[in-house]
Design an enzyme around this catalytic site. Structure first.
Site, PDB file in Angstrom:
ATOM      1  N   GLU A  10     -42.260 -67.107 -19.531  1.00 30.22           N
ATOM      2  CA  GLU A  10     -43.365 -66.430 -19.610  1.00 30.22           C
ATOM      3  C   GLU A  10     -44.640 -67.128 -19.037  1.00 30.22           C
ATOM      4  O   GLU A  10     -45.540 -66.785 -18.341  1.00 30.22           O
ATOM      5  CB  GLU A  10     -43.737 -66.288 -21.325  1.00 30.22           C
ATOM      6  CG  GLU A  10     -42.545 -65.329 -21.674  1.00 30.22           C
ATOM      7  CD  GLU A  10     -42.938 -65.209 -23.229  1.00 30.22           C
ATOM      8  OE1 GLU A  10     -42.947 -66.305 -23.896  1.00 30.22           O
ATOM      9  OE2 GLU A  10     -42.620 -63.971 -23.826  1.00 30.22           O
ATOM     10  N   ALA A  50     -41.093 -72.233 -25.716  1.00 32.43           N
ATOM     11  CA  ALA A  50     -41.920 -72.951 -26.880  1.00 32.43           C
ATOM     12  C   ALA A  50     -41.127 -74.119 -27.547  1.00 32.43           C
ATOM     13  O   ALA A  50     -40.239 -73.824 -27.624  1.00 32.43           O
ATOM     14  CB  ALA A  50     -42.438 -71.820 -27.898  1.00 32.43           C
ATOM     15  N   GLY A 102     -40.753 -69.342 -23.653  1.00 27.19           N
ATOM     16  CA  GLY A 102     -41.986 -69.254 -23.148  1.00 27.19           C
ATOM     17  C   GLY A 102     -42.365 -69.882 -21.802  1.00 27.19           C
ATOM     18  O   GLY A 102     -43.162 -69.921 -20.956  1.00 27.19           O
ATOM     19  N   GLU A 154     -34.898 -65.836 -26.388  1.00 26.83           N
ATOM     20  CA  GLU A 154     -35.469 -65.776 -27.990  1.00 26.83           C
ATOM     21  C   GLU A 154     -34.608 -65.143 -28.893  1.00 26.83           C
ATOM     22  O   GLU A 154     -34.452 -65.580 -30.200  1.00 26.83           O
ATOM     23  CB  GLU A 154     -36.811 -65.068 -28.027  1.00 26.83           C
ATOM     24  CG  GLU A 154     -37.912 -66.144 -27.295  1.00 26.83           C
ATOM     25  CD  GLU A 154     -38.194 -65.998 -25.789  1.00 26.83           C
ATOM     26  OE1 GLU A 154     -37.140 -65.220 -25.188  1.00 26.83           O
ATOM     27  OE2 GLU A 154     -39.155 -65.897 -25.348  1.00 26.83           O
TER      28      GLU A 154
HETATM   29  N1  CO8 Z   1     -38.061 -76.867 -28.203  1.00 30.06           N
HETATM   30  C1  CO8 Z   1     -37.836 -77.915 -28.812  1.00 30.06           C
HETATM   31  N2  CO8 Z   1     -37.007 -78.748 -28.103  1.00 30.06           N
HETATM   32  C2  CO8 Z   1     -36.282 -78.226 -27.159  1.00 30.06           C
HETATM   33  C3  CO8 Z   1     -36.306 -77.287 -26.594  1.00 30.06           C
HETATM   34  C4  CO8 Z   1     -37.262 -76.104 -27.277  1.00 30.06           C
HETATM   35  N3  CO8 Z   1     -37.690 -75.027 -26.418  1.00 30.06           N
HETATM   36  N4  CO8 Z   1     -35.398 -77.201 -25.595  1.00 30.06           N
HETATM   37  C5  CO8 Z   1     -34.755 -78.269 -25.632  1.00 30.06           C
HETATM   38  N5  CO8 Z   1     -35.479 -79.206 -26.497  1.00 30.06           N
HETATM   39  C6  CO8 Z   1     -35.015 -80.312 -26.871  1.00 30.06           C
HETATM   40  C7  CO8 Z   1     -33.663 -80.828 -27.558  1.00 30.06           C
HETATM   41  O1  CO8 Z   1     -33.694 -80.173 -28.824  1.00 30.06           O
HETATM   42  C8  CO8 Z   1     -33.260 -82.046 -27.065  1.00 30.06           C
HETATM   43  O2  CO8 Z   1     -33.831 -82.967 -28.008  1.00 30.06           O
HETATM   44  P1  CO8 Z   1     -33.084 -84.105 -28.516  1.00 30.06           P
HETATM   45  O3  CO8 Z   1     -32.647 -84.885 -27.456  1.00 30.06           O
HETATM   46  O4  CO8 Z   1     -34.332 -84.872 -29.343  1.00 30.06           O
HETATM   47  O5  CO8 Z   1     -31.832 -83.764 -29.290  1.00 30.06           O
HETATM   48  C9  CO8 Z   1     -33.883 -82.071 -25.618  1.00 30.06           C
HETATM   49  O6  CO8 Z   1     -34.810 -81.243 -25.438  1.00 30.06           O
HETATM   50  C10 CO8 Z   1     -32.839 -82.182 -24.771  1.00 30.06           C
HETATM   51  O7  CO8 Z   1     -32.147 -80.700 -24.992  1.00 30.06           O
HETATM   52  P2  CO8 Z   1     -30.576 -80.661 -24.774  1.00 30.06           P
HETATM   53  O8  CO8 Z   1     -29.841 -81.774 -25.289  1.00 30.06           O
HETATM   54  O9  CO8 Z   1     -30.343 -79.167 -25.551  1.00 30.06           O
HETATM   55  O10 CO8 Z   1     -30.080 -80.257 -23.387  1.00 30.06           O
HETATM   56  P3  CO8 Z   1     -28.992 -79.502 -22.780  1.00 30.06           P
HETATM   57  O11 CO8 Z   1     -29.120 -79.914 -20.981  1.00 30.06           O
HETATM   58  O12 CO8 Z   1     -27.844 -79.767 -23.399  1.00 30.06           O
HETATM   59  O13 CO8 Z   1     -29.490 -78.048 -22.543  1.00 30.06           O
HETATM   60  C11 CO8 Z   1     -30.923 -76.193 -22.745  1.00 30.06           C
HETATM   61  C12 CO8 Z   1     -30.710 -77.587 -22.037  1.00 30.06           C
HETATM   62  C13 CO8 Z   1     -29.896 -75.022 -22.398  1.00 30.06           C
HETATM   63  C14 CO8 Z   1     -32.351 -75.659 -22.206  1.00 30.06           C
HETATM   64  C15 CO8 Z   1     -31.202 -76.146 -24.281  1.00 30.06           C
HETATM   65  O14 CO8 Z   1     -31.892 -77.317 -24.582  1.00 30.06           O
HETATM   66  C16 CO8 Z   1     -31.805 -74.868 -24.832  1.00 30.06           C
HETATM   67  O15 CO8 Z   1     -31.112 -74.133 -25.217  1.00 30.06           O
HETATM   68  N6  CO8 Z   1     -33.147 -75.182 -25.354  1.00 30.06           N
HETATM   69  C17 CO8 Z   1     -33.877 -74.262 -26.065  1.00 30.06           C
HETATM   70  C18 CO8 Z   1     -34.323 -72.913 -25.176  1.00 30.06           C
HETATM   71  C19 CO8 Z   1     -34.802 -71.650 -25.681  1.00 30.06           C
HETATM   72  O16 CO8 Z   1     -34.394 -71.162 -26.712  1.00 30.06           O
HETATM   73  N7  CO8 Z   1     -36.182 -71.570 -25.488  1.00 30.06           N
HETATM   74  C20 CO8 Z   1     -36.959 -70.476 -26.204  1.00 30.06           C
HETATM   75  C21 CO8 Z   1     -37.623 -71.113 -27.115  1.00 30.06           C
HETATM   76  S1  CO8 Z   1     -38.524 -69.790 -28.217  1.00 30.06           S
HETATM   77  C22 CO8 Z   1     -39.723 -69.378 -27.126  1.00 30.06           C
HETATM   78  O17 CO8 Z   1     -39.950 -69.916 -25.917  1.00 30.06           O
HETATM   79  C23 CO8 Z   1     -40.763 -68.305 -27.603  1.00 30.06           C
HETATM   80  C24 CO8 Z   1     -41.928 -68.087 -26.741  1.00 30.06           C
HETATM   81  C25 CO8 Z   1     -42.718 -67.179 -27.530  1.00 30.06           C
HETATM   82  C26 CO8 Z   1     -43.957 -67.277 -27.212  1.00 30.06           C
HETATM   83  C27 CO8 Z   1     -44.798 -68.680 -26.994  1.00 30.06           C
HETATM   84  C28 CO8 Z   1     -44.884 -69.175 -28.394  1.00 30.06           C
HETATM   85  C29 CO8 Z   1     -45.819 -70.672 -28.349  1.00 30.06           C
END
Ligand code: CO8
Length: 329
Positions: A183, A137, A180, A203
């Site tokens: 999911e 998400a 998400g 999460e």
């Molecule tokens: N949300 C928003 N932006 C994101 C997300 C995300 N989940 N994941 C990545 N991005 C963005 C980064 O902020 C970055 O943006 P910017 O260039 O503007 O800084 C861009 O994508 C590239 O990301 P990274 O630079 O971090 O890329 P890396 O290759 O270094 O890392 C990862 C990749 C490991 C995937 C890392 O981006 C990461 O850890 N992302 C978050 C993963 C995460 O925690 N996901 C869970 C989110 S919470 C959730 O899903 C709850 C679900 C609940 C049900 C649904 C509700 C609607």
């Protein structure tokens, strides 16, 4: 996100029938009796038969509007396959690793409703980019949410469409399927994974828990110990491990993933769409009921196939040693 980015056709209607396959079993579900079973069965059978009977002109109209693909902001849509009967929905927010913002989920939901109505579409493939199916998400969009906003805004409501869709959906997962994203893949019917895919429920590291099935669907698929480990640590698993655990049904080289998923969708599309729909509902019922109730549902659904032209045609074609010519009736 601009709400105006959603261009829904003026003639768009959403006659999605009540469905019973997307939620965890409540105590009421578990104790449902034969009368409830008959009601559910009758309702499902009616949904299937109504969908199958829709006007071809309506189908053609939606096919055109969806396959143009020009109206979307966060996804791309396409119709492909030798018989042009496979819909592909591609998540298209590459800079944010396909983070699932509200607008993206609305568009997926709208595209699924349109493909569901399109009689020419036999199965749907949902995919992302080579780097990310979806990294979860959209955290930046959620960061200021409050509890009351979540409740009053019915947060997550646009996500339910995926599991409610009556046609088979194949998730073709390359790269990250996190939170998400994992999911979303699990809401689909079959997961094919590219060999570098990674699945996880991170999460917990954000101070929250999975909210769209990560503690429920994942546990049913991989078992309590592994689901608990993944949800409590946030650790990712590889595509190979996902296949071993039954989360993914096949791992293929990343660059062949979409072609393999489309091939699978085409194979499903060689069968009667009507019977495929009944079969999907029957498999999903295994997640919702006790074994005895599920077996009753399956038996009655099996019996119901004897009221269809396609069951007669399938068996006749076998006896006559020729390919079946299904009409979805
Ligand atoms: N949300 C928003 N932006 C994101 C997300 C995300 N989940 N994941 C990545 N991005 C963005 C980064 O902020 C970055 O943006 P910017 O260039 O503007 O800084 C861009 O994508 C590239 O990301 P990274 O630079 O971090 O890329 P890396 O290759 O270094 O890392 C990862 C990749 C490991 C995937 C890392 O981006 C990461 O850890 N992302 C978050 C993963 C995460 O925690 N996901 C869970 C989110 S919470 C959730 O899903 C709850 C679900 C609940 C049900 C649904 C509700 C609607």
């Amino acid at each position: 996100m601009r709400a105006s980015c959603l261009k829904i056709p003026a003639n768009h209607t959403v006659p999605i029938a009540p469905h019973y396959c997307s939620s965890a079993p409540s105590p009421a579900t578990i104790s449902f009796n034969m009368a409830n079973f008959a009601k559910i069965f009758a309702s499902r059978a009616q949904n299937v038969l109504q969908t199958a009977g829709r006007q071809p002109q309506v189908a053609a109209r939606f096919s055109r509007s969806v396959s143009s693909g020009s109206n979307w902001e966060f996804i791309k849509t396409d119709v492909t396959g030798e018989k042009k009967n496979v819909a592909v929905i591609t998540l298209n927010r590459p800079k944010a690793l396909n983070a699932l913002c509200n607008g993206l989920m609305k568009e997926i939901s709208t595209a699924l409703q349109q493909f569901s109505k399109d009689k020419s579409i036999a199965a749907i493939v949902l995919t992302g980019s080579e780097k990310a199916f979806a990294a979860g998400a959209d955290i930046k969009e959620m960061v200021e949410n409050t509890y009351s906003q979540c409740i009053q805004g019915n947060f997550l409501n646009d996500w339910v469409e995926v599991a409610r869709t009556q046609k088979p959906i194949i998730a073709a997962v390359n790269g990250y399927a996190l939170g998400g994203g994992c999911e979303l893949a699990m809401m689909c019917d079959i997961i094919y994974a590219g060999d570098k895919a990674k699945f996880g429920q991170p999460e917990i590291a954000l101070g929250t828990i999975p909210g769209a099935g990560g503690t429920q669907r994942l546990t049913r698929v991989v078992g309590k110990s592994k689901a608990m480990e993944m949800c409590l640590t946030g650790n990712m698993i590889s595509a190979q491990e996902a296949e071993k655990l039954g989360l993914a049904s096949k791992v293929v080289p990343a660059d062949q993933l979409l072609a393999e998923a489309i091939k699978l969708a085409e194979k499903i599309g060689t069968h009667s769409s009507l019977i495929v729909q009944l079969c999907k509902e029957s498999v999903n019922t295994a997640y919702e009921t006790t074994l005895q109730e599920g077996l009753k549902f399956e038996r009655r659904t099996f019996h119901a196939t004897f009221s269809t032209a396609d069951r007669k045609e399938g068996m006749t074609a076998f006896a006559e040693k020729r390919p079946a010519n299904f009409t979805n009736e």
